[in-house]
Design a protein around this motif. Structure first.
Motif, PDB file in Angstrom:
ATOM      1  N   PRO A  65       0.860  -1.195   0.000  1.00  0.00           N
ATOM      2  CA  PRO A  65       0.000   0.000   0.000  1.00  0.00           C
ATOM      3  C   PRO A  65       0.892   1.240   0.000  1.00  0.00           C
ATOM      4  O   PRO A  65       2.036   1.201   0.466  1.00  0.00           O
ATOM      5  N   LEU A  66       0.357   2.326  -0.516  1.00  0.00           N
ATOM      6  CA  LEU A  66       1.136   3.552  -0.688  1.00  0.00           C
ATOM      7  C   LEU A  66       0.720   4.612   0.322  1.00  0.00           C
ATOM      8  O   LEU A  66      -0.468   4.804   0.583  1.00  0.00           O
ATOM      9  N   ALA A  67       1.702   5.307   0.888  1.00  0.00           N
ATOM     10  CA  ALA A  67       1.462   6.516   1.666  1.00  0.00           C
ATOM     11  C   ALA A  67       2.183   7.664   0.958  1.00  0.00           C
ATOM     12  O   ALA A  67       3.369   7.557   0.635  1.00  0.00           O
ATOM     13  N   VAL A  68       1.477   8.726   0.677  1.00  0.00           N
ATOM     14  CA  VAL A  68       2.056   9.917   0.038  1.00  0.00           C
ATOM     15  C   VAL A  68       2.098  11.032   1.064  1.00  0.00           C
ATOM     16  O   VAL A  68       1.073  11.366   1.661  1.00  0.00           O
ATOM     17  N   TYR A 100       4.108   0.040   4.440  1.00  0.00           N
ATOM     18  CA  TYR A 100       3.786   0.979   3.363  1.00  0.00           C
ATOM     19  C   TYR A 100       5.030   1.386   2.584  1.00  0.00           C
ATOM     20  O   TYR A 100       6.103   1.569   3.163  1.00  0.00           O
ATOM     21  N   MET A 144       0.498  10.530  -6.852  1.00  0.00           N
ATOM     22  CA  MET A 144      -0.080   9.279  -6.357  1.00  0.00           C
ATOM     23  C   MET A 144      -0.469   8.355  -7.505  1.00  0.00           C
ATOM     24  O   MET A 144      -0.136   7.156  -7.501  1.00  0.00           O
ATOM     25  N   ASN A 145      -1.167   8.888  -8.487  1.00  0.00           N
ATOM     26  CA  ASN A 145      -1.646   8.060  -9.593  1.00  0.00           C
ATOM     27  C   ASN A 145      -0.500   7.473 -10.395  1.00  0.00           C
ATOM     28  O   ASN A 145      -0.564   6.307 -10.825  1.00  0.00           O
ATOM     29  N   ARG A 148       1.044   4.614  -8.380  1.00  0.00           N
ATOM     30  CA  ARG A 148       0.203   3.419  -8.285  1.00  0.00           C
ATOM     31  C   ARG A 148       0.202   2.591  -9.569  1.00  0.00           C
ATOM     32  O   ARG A 148      -0.338   1.483  -9.584  1.00  0.00           O
ATOM     33  N   ILE A 153       3.304  -1.459  -6.192  1.00  0.00           N
ATOM     34  CA  ILE A 153       2.378  -0.633  -5.431  1.00  0.00           C
ATOM     35  C   ILE A 153       0.950  -1.114  -5.663  1.00  0.00           C
ATOM     36  O   ILE A 153       0.535  -1.348  -6.797  1.00  0.00           O
ATOM     37  N   ASP A 156      -5.067   0.147  -4.195  1.00  0.00           N
ATOM     38  CA  ASP A 156      -6.028   0.557  -3.177  1.00  0.00           C
ATOM     39  C   ASP A 156      -5.303   0.685  -1.835  1.00  0.00           C
ATOM     40  O   ASP A 156      -4.117   0.400  -1.723  1.00  0.00           O
ATOM     41  N   THR A 158      -4.501   3.368  -0.240  1.00  0.00           N
ATOM     42  CA  THR A 158      -3.574   4.499  -0.165  1.00  0.00           C
ATOM     43  C   THR A 158      -3.928   5.430   0.988  1.00  0.00           C
ATOM     44  O   THR A 158      -5.102   5.666   1.282  1.00  0.00           O
ATOM     45  N   VAL A 181      -8.219   5.769  -2.048  1.00  0.00           N
ATOM     46  CA  VAL A 181      -7.659   6.453  -0.876  1.00  0.00           C
ATOM     47  C   VAL A 181      -8.471   6.041   0.350  1.00  0.00           C
ATOM     48  O   VAL A 181      -9.677   6.282   0.418  1.00  0.00           O
TER      49      VAL A 181
END
Length: 297
Positions: A65-68, A100, A144-145, A148, A153, A156, A158, A181
């Motif tokens: 999962p991603l954290a920005v 993350y 972010m996009n 992903r 990555i 979902d 995020t 998100v």
């Protein structure tokens, strides 16, 4: 000698051919640097400017999962130009430890990214906090996009983490309810703080509160709002008013008052040791969000 020269030339050509979006910093490889720290280049709203970014990754191949993390800003052009590359290392490490991948993009108009500053709020008395927040949100969303799309990555789960003006942009992003998100984490979100370099002086605070209410009207993404008691940019009292306005507009807010941090609580999110203060509260709030039902539009 010619053989050595040929090898050096070949090495230089191979290095220059490496894709810019995934070059690691320094001489260490991605498995050797802390949290596999890498320098990336990601899209921005300015077609002539790519945003410099730092990426931190947990061990393994993912997908993660991603954290920005969205950084603070200033209306002062000279200070923006001199800003160092944002990294938020302690905060990034906190998320990496929880599985993350963490992206920290530098938005246009800042530091070595340069380009046009797209988030100008205008004059103090007539500050346009709505459009400034939406401009920040657009930069966050594009970064972010793009990230992903990477195979390591997840698309979902995020989390958007914003600090100060970056947190304000995260609130504007919550209003747009971007797919995938799961939560917004806002550290002392706001704009116009320290007007004329005076602590506790905020440009057009009523306009700021009204803009928070406007963002809340369409927001369905849960927001975790964190403020240190000794924040002199957006005081605890003003932060509560902003959070209440966002909530009364329709937004979902978990407001957390945190203890004093050093001599200035506003820098809690980006400072080493800040995780000792926000860590437990954030962990509890985030678990409540992640174990609850996913928000739908």
């Amino acid at each position: 000698m010619r053989y050595v020269q040929a090898l050096c030339l070949l090495a230089a050509l191979l290095a220059s051919a490496a894709p810019a979006a995934a070059q690691t910093s320094g001489a260490q490889g991605p498995e050797e640097t802390p949290h596999r720290r890498q320098l990336w280049s990601v899209a921005s709203p300015d077609p002539n400017t790519s945003s410099r970014a730092v990426l931190f990754r947990p061990p393994g191949n993912g997908p993660f999962p991603l954290a920005v993390i969205a950084h603070a800003t200033t209306q002062n052009a000279l200070r923006r130009a001199q800003m160092p590359q944002p990294e938020y290392r302690a905060l990034a490490s906190w998320f990496v430890a929880r599985g993350y991948a963490v992206l920290v993009p530098e938005r246009p108009g800042h530091g070595l990214t340069g380009g046009r500053y797209l988030e100008d709020q205008g004059g103090c008395d007539s500050a346009d906090y709505l459009n400034a927040g939406r401009a920040t949100a657009e930069s966050i969303a594009l970064a972010m996009n793009e990230m992903r799309k990477q195979p390591f990555i997840r698309g979902d789960g995020t989390i958007i983490v914003g600090h100060s003006a970056g947190g304000w942009g995260a609130l504007a992003m919550a209003a747009a309810n971007p797919p995938g998100v799961r939560a917004i984490i806002a550290f002392a979100p706001g704009r116009g703080g320290h007007a004329n370099d005076r602590p506790f002086d905020v440009c057009a605070p009523r306009r700021l509160i009204a803009a928070a209410a406007a963002f809340g009207k369409t927001a369905h993404v849960p927001v975790i709002w964190l403020v240190a008691r000794n924040d002199s940019y957006f005081s605890l009292d003003l932060s509560r008013q902003l959070a209440d306005a966002f909530r009364n507009g329709g937004g979902r807010v978990d407001f957390r008052e945190l203890q004093d941090f050093q001599s200035e609580g506003h820098w809690l999110a980006e400072s080493d040791g800040g995780d000792n203060i926000y860590g437990a509260a954030l962990d509890k709030a985030l678990k409540a969000v992640m174990t609850g039902p996913a928000t739908t539009r």
